[in-house]
Motif scaffolding. Sequence first.
Motif, PDB file in Angstrom:
ATOM      1  N   THR A   1     -26.584   8.210 -19.521  1.00  0.00           N
ATOM      2  CA  THR A   1     -28.002   7.847 -19.554  1.00  0.00           C
ATOM      3  C   THR A   1     -28.369   6.967 -20.738  1.00  0.00           C
ATOM      4  OG1 THR A   1     -28.624   9.839 -18.332  1.00  0.00           O
ATOM      5  CG2 THR A   1     -30.356   8.735 -19.587  1.00  0.00           C
ATOM      6  N   ALA A   2     -27.993   7.341 -21.949  1.00  0.00           N
ATOM      7  CA  ALA A   2     -28.398   6.566 -23.135  1.00  0.00           C
ATOM      8  C   ALA A   2     -27.827   5.148 -23.120  1.00  0.00           C
ATOM      9  CB  ALA A   2     -27.997   7.312 -24.409  1.00  0.00           C
ATOM     10  N   PRO A   3     -26.521   4.947 -22.902  1.00  0.00           N
ATOM     11  CA  PRO A   3     -26.014   3.569 -22.881  1.00  0.00           C
ATOM     12  C   PRO A   3     -26.578   2.726 -21.742  1.00  0.00           C
ATOM     13  CG  PRO A   3     -24.248   5.133 -22.363  1.00  0.00           C
ATOM     14  CD  PRO A   3     -25.401   5.924 -22.855  1.00  0.00           C
ATOM     15  N   ILE A   4     -26.847   3.351 -20.600  1.00  0.00           N
ATOM     16  CA  ILE A   4     -27.443   2.600 -19.492  1.00  0.00           C
ATOM     17  C   ILE A   4     -28.876   2.197 -19.827  1.00  0.00           C
ATOM     18  CG2 ILE A   4     -28.335   2.822 -17.131  1.00  0.00           C
ATOM     19  CD1 ILE A   4     -25.390   2.185 -17.168  1.00  0.00           C
ATOM     20  N   GLN A   5     -29.646   3.102 -20.400  1.00  0.00           N
ATOM     21  CA  GLN A   5     -31.011   2.752 -20.767  1.00  0.00           C
ATOM     22  C   GLN A   5     -31.031   1.679 -21.853  1.00  0.00           C
ATOM     23  OE1 GLN A   5     -33.488   6.142 -21.601  1.00  0.00           O
ATOM     24  NE2 GLN A   5     -33.290   6.960 -19.544  1.00  0.00           N
ATOM     25  N   GLU A   6     -30.083   1.736 -22.777  1.00  0.00           N
ATOM     26  CA  GLU A   6     -29.985   0.696 -23.808  1.00  0.00           C
ATOM     27  C   GLU A   6     -29.738  -0.672 -23.162  1.00  0.00           C
ATOM     28  OE1 GLU A   6     -27.317  -0.427 -27.790  1.00  0.00           O
ATOM     29  OE2 GLU A   6     -26.953   1.444 -26.689  1.00  0.00           O
ATOM     30  N   PHE A   7     -28.830  -0.701 -22.195  1.00  0.00           N
ATOM     31  CA  PHE A   7     -28.564  -1.953 -21.472  1.00  0.00           C
ATOM     32  C   PHE A   7     -29.814  -2.433 -20.736  1.00  0.00           C
ATOM     33  CE2 PHE A   7     -27.586  -3.817 -17.308  1.00  0.00           C
ATOM     34  CZ  PHE A   7     -26.956  -4.987 -17.697  1.00  0.00           C
ATOM     35  N   LEU A   8     -30.467  -1.538 -20.024  1.00  0.00           N
ATOM     36  CA  LEU A   8     -31.655  -1.918 -19.255  1.00  0.00           C
ATOM     37  C   LEU A   8     -32.774  -2.418 -20.162  1.00  0.00           C
ATOM     38  CD1 LEU A   8     -31.722   0.987 -16.641  1.00  0.00           C
ATOM     39  CD2 LEU A   8     -31.238  -1.427 -16.167  1.00  0.00           C
ATOM     40  N   ASN A   9     -32.922  -1.803 -21.321  1.00  0.00           N
ATOM     41  CA  ASN A   9     -33.968  -2.231 -22.258  1.00  0.00           C
ATOM     42  C   ASN A   9     -33.724  -3.640 -22.792  1.00  0.00           C
ATOM     43  OD1 ASN A   9     -35.562   0.073 -22.083  1.00  0.00           O
ATOM     44  ND2 ASN A   9     -34.456   1.129 -23.722  1.00  0.00           N
ATOM     45  N   LYS A  10     -32.449  -4.056 -22.828  1.00  0.00           N
ATOM     46  CA  LYS A  10     -32.139  -5.417 -23.253  1.00  0.00           C
ATOM     47  C   LYS A  10     -32.386  -6.419 -22.124  1.00  0.00           C
ATOM     48  CE  LYS A  10     -28.567  -4.093 -26.620  1.00  0.00           C
ATOM     49  NZ  LYS A  10     -27.107  -4.100 -26.915  1.00  0.00           N
ATOM     50  N   GLU A  11     -32.175  -5.973 -20.883  1.00  0.00           N
ATOM     51  CA  GLU A  11     -32.287  -6.868 -19.736  1.00  0.00           C
ATOM     52  C   GLU A  11     -33.706  -6.942 -19.168  1.00  0.00           C
ATOM     53  OE1 GLU A  11     -29.728  -8.734 -18.333  1.00  0.00           O
ATOM     54  OE2 GLU A  11     -28.607  -8.153 -20.126  1.00  0.00           O
ATOM     55  N   LEU A  12     -34.468  -5.869 -19.312  1.00  0.00           N
ATOM     56  CA  LEU A  12     -35.792  -5.757 -18.708  1.00  0.00           C
ATOM     57  C   LEU A  12     -36.816  -5.367 -19.758  1.00  0.00           C
ATOM     58  CD1 LEU A  12     -34.715  -3.676 -15.565  1.00  0.00           C
ATOM     59  CD2 LEU A  12     -35.002  -6.159 -15.688  1.00  0.00           C
ATOM     60  N   ASP A  13     -38.067  -5.359 -19.377  1.00  0.00           N
ATOM     61  CA  ASP A  13     -39.147  -4.903 -20.255  1.00  0.00           C
ATOM     62  C   ASP A  13     -38.956  -3.405 -20.522  1.00  0.00           C
ATOM     63  OD1 ASP A  13     -41.472  -4.131 -21.506  1.00  0.00           O
ATOM     64  OD2 ASP A  13     -42.817  -4.962 -19.985  1.00  0.00           O
ATOM     65  N   PRO A  14     -38.788  -3.003 -21.781  1.00  0.00           N
ATOM     66  CA  PRO A  14     -38.582  -1.575 -22.074  1.00  0.00           C
ATOM     67  C   PRO A  14     -39.702  -0.681 -21.545  1.00  0.00           C
ATOM     68  CG  PRO A  14     -38.034  -2.902 -23.990  1.00  0.00           C
ATOM     69  CD  PRO A  14     -38.660  -3.836 -22.988  1.00  0.00           C
ATOM     70  N   ALA A  15     -40.936  -1.197 -21.517  1.00  0.00           N
ATOM     71  CA  ALA A  15     -42.044  -0.402 -20.987  1.00  0.00           C
ATOM     72  C   ALA A  15     -41.846  -0.124 -19.502  1.00  0.00           C
ATOM     73  CB  ALA A  15     -43.369  -1.127 -21.221  1.00  0.00           C
ATOM     74  N   PHE A  16     -41.307  -1.102 -18.788  1.00  0.00           N
ATOM     75  CA  PHE A  16     -41.033  -0.909 -17.364  1.00  0.00           C
ATOM     76  C   PHE A  16     -39.928   0.126 -17.167  1.00  0.00           C
ATOM     77  CE2 PHE A  16     -38.105  -2.269 -13.904  1.00  0.00           C
ATOM     78  CZ  PHE A  16     -38.895  -1.908 -12.823  1.00  0.00           C
ATOM     79  N   VAL A  17     -38.855   0.033 -17.957  1.00  0.00           N
ATOM     80  CA  VAL A  17     -37.753   0.995 -17.854  1.00  0.00           C
ATOM     81  C   VAL A  17     -38.258   2.407 -18.129  1.00  0.00           C
ATOM     82  CG1 VAL A  17     -35.525   1.687 -18.810  1.00  0.00           C
ATOM     83  CG2 VAL A  17     -36.048  -0.743 -18.491  1.00  0.00           C
ATOM     84  N   LYS A  18     -39.060   2.553 -19.171  1.00  0.00           N
ATOM     85  CA  LYS A  18     -39.620   3.866 -19.509  1.00  0.00           C
ATOM     86  C   LYS A  18     -40.495   4.389 -18.374  1.00  0.00           C
ATOM     87  CE  LYS A  18     -42.373   6.257 -23.046  1.00  0.00           C
ATOM     88  NZ  LYS A  18     -43.114   6.096 -24.332  1.00  0.00           N
ATOM     89  N   ALA A  19     -41.263   3.496 -17.770  1.00  0.00           N
ATOM     90  CA  ALA A  19     -42.154   3.907 -16.677  1.00  0.00           C
ATOM     91  C   ALA A  19     -41.358   4.397 -15.469  1.00  0.00           C
ATOM     92  CB  ALA A  19     -43.055   2.746 -16.279  1.00  0.00           C
ATOM     93  N   VAL A  20     -40.238   3.727 -15.169  1.00  0.00           N
ATOM     94  CA  VAL A  20     -39.409   4.133 -14.024  1.00  0.00           C
ATOM     95  C   VAL A  20     -38.832   5.522 -14.255  1.00  0.00           C
ATOM     96  CG1 VAL A  20     -37.271   3.675 -12.775  1.00  0.00           C
ATOM     97  CG2 VAL A  20     -38.866   1.807 -13.258  1.00  0.00           C
ATOM     98  N   TYR A  21     -38.213   5.734 -15.409  1.00  0.00           N
ATOM     99  CA  TYR A  21     -37.635   7.054 -15.689  1.00  0.00           C
ATOM    100  C   TYR A  21     -38.733   8.121 -15.747  1.00  0.00           C
ATOM    101  CZ  TYR A  21     -32.850   5.450 -16.425  1.00  0.00           C
ATOM    102  OH  TYR A  21     -31.578   4.944 -16.250  1.00  0.00           O
ATOM    103  N   GLY A  22     -39.889   7.749 -16.247  1.00  0.00           N
ATOM    104  CA  GLY A  22     -41.011   8.695 -16.291  1.00  0.00           C
ATOM    105  C   GLY A  22     -41.505   9.056 -14.908  1.00  0.00           C
ATOM    106  N   GLU A  23     -41.557   8.071 -14.015  1.00  0.00           N
ATOM    107  CA  GLU A  23     -41.987   8.323 -12.634  1.00  0.00           C
ATOM    108  C   GLU A  23     -41.032   9.292 -11.939  1.00  0.00           C
ATOM    109  OE1 GLU A  23     -44.235   8.203  -9.222  1.00  0.00           O
ATOM    110  OE2 GLU A  23     -44.734   7.258 -11.147  1.00  0.00           O
ATOM    111  N   ILE A  24     -39.745   9.108 -12.166  1.00  0.00           N
ATOM    112  CA  ILE A  24     -38.759   9.996 -11.527  1.00  0.00           C
ATOM    113  C   ILE A  24     -38.835  11.395 -12.139  1.00  0.00           C
ATOM    114  CG2 ILE A  24     -36.292  10.365 -11.138  1.00  0.00           C
ATOM    115  CD1 ILE A  24     -36.097   7.253 -11.031  1.00  0.00           C
ATOM    116  N   ASP A  25     -39.083  11.487 -13.438  1.00  0.00           N
ATOM    117  CA  ASP A  25     -39.297  12.801 -14.056  1.00  0.00           C
ATOM    118  C   ASP A  25     -40.501  13.502 -13.419  1.00  0.00           C
ATOM    119  OD1 ASP A  25     -37.147  12.606 -15.761  1.00  0.00           O
ATOM    120  OD2 ASP A  25     -38.326  11.891 -17.474  1.00  0.00           O
ATOM    121  N   ASN A  26     -41.565  12.744 -13.155  1.00  0.00           N
ATOM    122  CA  ASN A  26     -42.756  13.324 -12.519  1.00  0.00           C
ATOM    123  C   ASN A  26     -42.440  13.798 -11.101  1.00  0.00           C
ATOM    124  OD1 ASN A  26     -44.366  12.812 -14.761  1.00  0.00           O
ATOM    125  ND2 ASN A  26     -45.084  10.835 -13.988  1.00  0.00           N
TER     126      ASN A  26
END
Length: 345
Positions: A310-335
């Motif tokens: 999870t951590a290395p994948i999120q680090e990669f995604l945060n470099k490739e995409l808007d970190p706010a968007f990545v956080k929102a996606v993981y947050g939506e799935i947590d919900n």
Amino acid sequence: MKKNLWGLLGATTLFFGLAAPTITNAADYTLRASHAEAADSPLDKGYHVFKAYVEGASAGKIEVIVSPASQLGSITDVLEQVKAGAIQLAQADEQTLDSFYKPMMILAAPYLFANDEEARQFLASDLFTQLNEDMANETGLRMLSAASYGFRNFTNNKKPIRTKEDMNGIRMRVPPSPMSLIMVESMGGSPTPIPWEELYSALQTGVVDGQENPIGIINDYSFSEVQKYLTIDNHQLGLTSLIISEQFLQSLPVELREIVRTGAQMASATEYGERNYQARVTGVNDLKEKGMDVYFPSPEEIATFREAVTAPIQEFLNKELDPAFVKAVYGEIDNIRAQRRALVE
């Protein structure tokens, strides 16, 4: 006289009944639909459900022409054709859609979804609806529907993989995807990109120890002949989506747009139903009968994979995409998970 009258009516009815199918009206719209799988595959059956529903519900105003088995080109080729307006609808998967709209790469993140139902709810969420709208506005491609064709799972020839520690020392073939490389490396394995057409021989000759694919693919391509161990860890969602030209969709009257959308949902439901049964029953049983050692990790064992990745994948995604968007996606799935847990507590 009465007998003759009924005979005349019967003959007339028979004449018009036989003649009617030859009297056809040209459709107002032609929808050319392409996909990469074989005729009569679960995906192809879905496309033909789409065709039958759309043509019937539109009273023939829309004609649907289905071209299977990459007749019109590869998945990437036909998506380019949809963008150009040469065809109207095509298949996409989790490995190709992000090359047209980068934020869609989030769907291929390892261990993002724990099961098909989480994925279904996410695709129905307001967050994903907005993502789809943004893709349609920016690229002219709109996702009408999507279906899981099974989660990817690990196979290998060395030993059972029960936790992430068991990945140590295993040369695992992965597709040329940065997230697949990061996933295997973070577990301690040795990720090795190999072209698809060379995979079977690479497994057979020991160039690599293992590979990862959905159950249906493992079965269809006889990997059981060159692989001993299968771990049902469900690390990455395989997603087939129906992508339509936004320009074509908006050219339709509102009532026909709704028919096309409904038909696409029916198509995805058809594919998912058959693929889900294969992935969980017939496919698994076939692989066992062919001699594979099939292992279902416990939730605690699955957690060792997820926590490593999870951590290395999120680090990669945060470099490739808007970190706010990545956080929102993981947050939506947590919900989504919290809501599902609340239903059973």
